[in-house]
Design an enzyme around this catalytic site. Structure first.
Site, PDB file in Angstrom:
ATOM      1  N   ASP A  83      -3.164  -2.581 -10.348  1.00  0.00           N
ATOM      2  CA  ASP A  83      -3.681  -2.606  -8.984  1.00  0.00           C
ATOM      3  C   ASP A  83      -4.498  -3.869  -8.725  1.00  0.00           C
ATOM      4  O   ASP A  83      -4.876  -4.603  -9.662  1.00  0.00           O
ATOM      5  CB  ASP A  83      -4.520  -1.351  -8.726  1.00  0.00           C
ATOM      6  CG  ASP A  83      -4.415  -0.851  -7.288  1.00  0.00           C
ATOM      7  OD1 ASP A  83      -4.078  -1.651  -6.406  1.00  0.00           O
ATOM      8  OD2 ASP A  83      -4.679   0.350  -7.061  1.00  0.00           O
TER       9      ASP A  83
ATOM     10  N   ASP B 196      -0.002   2.419   0.199  1.00  0.00           N
ATOM     11  CA  ASP B 196      -0.839   3.578  -0.109  1.00  0.00           C
ATOM     12  C   ASP B 196      -0.588   4.723   0.864  1.00  0.00           C
ATOM     13  O   ASP B 196      -1.012   5.848   0.615  1.00  0.00           O
ATOM     14  CB  ASP B 196      -2.325   3.189  -0.059  1.00  0.00           C
ATOM     15  CG  ASP B 196      -2.765   2.435  -1.307  1.00  0.00           C
ATOM     16  OD1 ASP B 196      -2.057   2.506  -2.318  1.00  0.00           O
ATOM     17  OD2 ASP B 196      -3.822   1.780  -1.254  1.00  0.00           O
TER      18      ASP B 196
END
Length: 750
Positions: A462, A528
């Site tokens: 990430d 997301d």
């Protein structure tokens, strides 16, 4: 060399590129587009001559020649390819070609100055300006899929420093290209299309986030008016770089049009000492008739790489939306059991397993397993996941740090900053400077320790903030270029030491999506936001660069965690199967019926993933925005799966006949609906499905408050038709309520 008439022809997969290198000048693209057939050196010379503009009033008195690296000294007053100086000197170089290599072999030229035509796949051109003290190397390649790519390397041969401000390459596009299309977006809504006229001036897309960005152009297209997925000539470019970057389209008052791009350098970021050099990222160019053809060249290039993952991608469960930071071994073990029960093949533990990381305020950067939460380490969970036949994956964010962490307290100088101030926080975190060797070594060694101790098959990598004030302490000089190069080096080291490891590029969702990061990773996290209503569009446009097997595509929770919308499992699953399938849902809250239906969808996916993740992507041009349609077609054109998604209520009761792009018009096909789990809400099948229905029973169910159901007496027979009919006439689609999908399987017969 200066007197030689030199031309080069690159040809592959119905595309050709003709280059003019005559007179010792830098290569200029004479043609980039459809294959022109066999050409001679005389043809090449005539093509180059045929493109020379006449001298008109108020421009330079010599014909303007636009090179791959546009040069100011030729009279080009648009964006120059090279910008830099030696404290104000040597700012307008004039390069002369000194050597040419075709497919790695040097090209020699004799005294005869008749036209020479080089036929090659890879062309390397070196040039020099001894007055400016600069050498230039240009590489141009046409891949087997017809994808054009080029890059430049600039070397300082002078006696003092040369500050490089900008180095971009540009591909000319013909005057018929009068519309531009690129992508924009934001967190939770990545890769949204935008279209405009290609007018005089510059359409400039700069990425200054230190990463590719959720709003990145991704692919900048120019095409004929009205081009769509299936028709209209289109040219597109993509910069394969994961840091600051530029895409631009420029149309000059002279009529010249270019698409270009490169790395965006911050002031003073690259200063070449004598003997130093700088290499630009690859600029990719794709041409085709329609956006699908442009995308297909990218997809086939990626699939040709030796490291490209196979279509047998493991079905994944990621636990983030199930537990967030609340790591509890019994809960996580229960999730593993339920995942295995429905056919999951990879289990990923997300954020919260390390240091003091109980929320997003602290612990980031301390890459050791939390003894508080995991007194026995991760072994109990990893071992059970492996016993259940699943791979184990782990979330990491190696480039970031919380100031409330052991590493930040011990090494505050490793935090990227400038101007004697701490950058504005984002998600309560800052950036670790991988350009500092000691910091790089710390991160590398910490990751290697985790990968050595545990059986980890997958890293979810990430990157949750933009790089603001990203300088190197104590000087504060900009460090984004060095940070990006260090990231690439780190990923390369990890992959070399752990060749079976897969890595996902996740960056606040889809914030780092480019072919630079994809040289070192195995998929991207599209967004997301897993709400299938939004994911339909995001998957559709992410496919303009990447094939489905590289797009992380998960079945969401019944109520979306990012939008609050509620969706049936039909819509969630039928959306997610057109990518690398996973689950982002707390299975402990799923009912027995939902678990059974989920298992059905996963079984369908496994049965068809060679097609879903190995076929050609096709998308349907349809004027009504209430419908999004497309699918995948096998490379031999004998199988296909299509999705017809109702995104809204149309202004008409029915949408009419819908076509099936990508099929072979010479083959015959059987088309049947895919009925997995519960029928889509509001389903009204057309007669060609071959279903017998008891409408009175269904209407009674609806009036009684029961959910809609499909009453059938046999499996749908579908219909058999020639591919030519399905391509041009099509079939009436079933009616369903908004936010529901109807899938069709198409199989060649006879």
């Amino acid at each position: 060399m200066p007197e030689a008439q030199v031309y080069a022809l690159l040809r592959a997969d119905d595309v050709c590129v003709m280059l003019d290198l005559s007179g010792g000048s830098l290569p200029a693209i004479v043609h980039w587009g459809a294959d022109l057939g066999e050409l001679t050196a005389a043809d090449a010379a005539a093509m180059a001559l045929g493109g020379v503009h006449p001298i008109v009033a108020n421009i330079v008195d010599e014909p303007l020649r636009l090179a791959l690296l546009p040069e100011h000294n030729t009279g080009w007053v648009g964006r120059p390819g090279l910008s830099g100086s030696r404290a104000g000197r040597a700012w307008s170089p004039r390069f002369t070609v000194t050597s040419i290599e075709a497919d790695g072999a040097p090209v020699a030229f004799g005294a005869d100055h008749s036209p020479a035509l080089l036929v090659a796949s890879l062309l390397t051109v070196t040039a020099s300006d001894p007055i400016a003290g600069l050498d230039l190397t240009l590489e141009l390649e046409l891949t087997a899929s017809g994808l054009l790519r080029s890059r430049a390397e600039l070397a300082n041969t002078g006696d003092d420093d040369y500050q490089l401000n900008d180095l971009v390459l540009a591909y000319p596009v013909p005057s018929v290209a009068r519309e531009l299309l690129d992508l924009a977006g934001h967190w939770g809504r990545e890769r949204a299309p935008q279209r405009r006229e290609f007018t005089v001036g510059t359409h400039l897309r700069e990425g200054r986030k230190g990463r590719t960005g959720s709003d990145a152009a991704t692919v900048l297209h120019a095409g004929v008016r009205g081009f769509g997925f299936g028709s209209g000539e289109v040219w597109g470019v993509h910069v394969a770089w994961s840091g600051n970057h530029t895409h631009y389209a420029e149309r000059s008052f002279t009529g010249h049009q270019v698409l270009g791009g490169g790395e965006l350098l911050l002031p003073g970021e690259v200063v070449l000492a004598p003997g130093d050099s700088y290499a630009s990222p690859w600029l990719y160019g794709s041409y085709g008739s329609g956006l699908d053809a442009v995308a297909r060249r990218f997809h086939r290039y990626l699939r040709s790489r030796p490291q490209h993952p196979s279509a047998q991608r493991p079905v994944t469960l990621n636990v983030w939306e199930a537990v967030y930071f609340n790591h509890d071994l019994p809960t996580l073990l229960d999730l593993a059991e339920k995942a295995a029960e429905v056919g999951v093949e990879r289990y990923v533990l997300d954020d919260g397993w390390f240091g003091s990381r109980r929320d997003d305020y602290s612990g980031l950067g301390d890459w050791t397993v939390s003894a508080e939460v995991w007194p026995d380490g991760l072994h109990p969970l990893v071992n059970r996941v492996r016993e259940l036949g699943m791979e184990f994956g782990l979330w990491v964010e190696p480039e970031m740090v919380n100031l409330d962490s052991d590493v930040a307290r011990a090494h505050p100088e490793w935090v990227m900053s400038t101007g004697g101030r701490t950058p504005v926080p984002s998600r309560h975190q800052q950036v670790l400077n991988l350009g500092i060797p000691e910091c790089y070594d710390y991160i590398r060694d910490a990751l290697f320790a985790i990968l050595t101790e545990y059986d980890i098959a997958y890293l979810k990598w990430d990157h949750n903030r933009d790089l603001i004030d990203a300088g190197t302490q104590p000087s504060g000089r900009p460090g984004v270029h060095a940070q990006t190069a260090a990231l690439y080096r780190l990923l390369d080291e990890i992959r070399a030491a752990h060749p079976g490891l897969e890595i996902e590029s996740c960056s606040s969702g889809g914030g780092r999506v480019d072919l630079g990061i994809l040289e070192r990773t195995d998929r991207i996290w599209v967004s997301d936001c897993i709400d299938p209503h939004d994911r339909q569009q995001m998957l559709r446009w992410s496919g303009q660069l990447l094939p489905p097997e590289l797009l992380g595509s998960h079945i969401a929770s019944g109520i979306s965690h990012t939008t609050g919308r509620s969706h049936d499992l039909n819509f969630r699953a039928a959306t997610a199967i057109f990518g690398h399938l996973g689950i982002e849902w707390n299975l402990r809250s799923a009912t027995a019926a939902e678990m059974a239906e989920l298992a059905e969808w996963i079984a369908f996916y496994k049965e068809n993933r060679d097609l879903l993740l190995g076929g050609d992507l096709v998308r349907l041009d349809f004027p009504d925005s209430a419908l999004l349609a497309g699918g995948v077609v096998s490379l031999d054109r004998k199988r296909a799966i299509y999705s017809f998604a109702a995104m809204d209520t149309s202004d008409t009761v029915m949408l009419g006949r819908l076509t099936f792009p990508g099929l072979d018009p010479a083959l015959r096909y059987r088309v049947t609906p895919v009925l997995v789990g519960q029928a889509p809400s509001g389903l009204r099948p057309p007669l060609w499905w071959g279903l017998r229905r008891d409408y009175s029973t269904e209407l009674a169910d609806l009036h009684a408050g029961a959910g809609p159901r499909l009453v059938e007496t046999h499996e749908p027979a579908g219909v058999e038709l020639p591919g030519s009919v399905l391509l041009s006439t099509g079939l009436t689609d079933a009616a369903v309520n908004p936010d529901h999908v109807v899938l069709y399987q198409v199989t060649a017969v006879g």
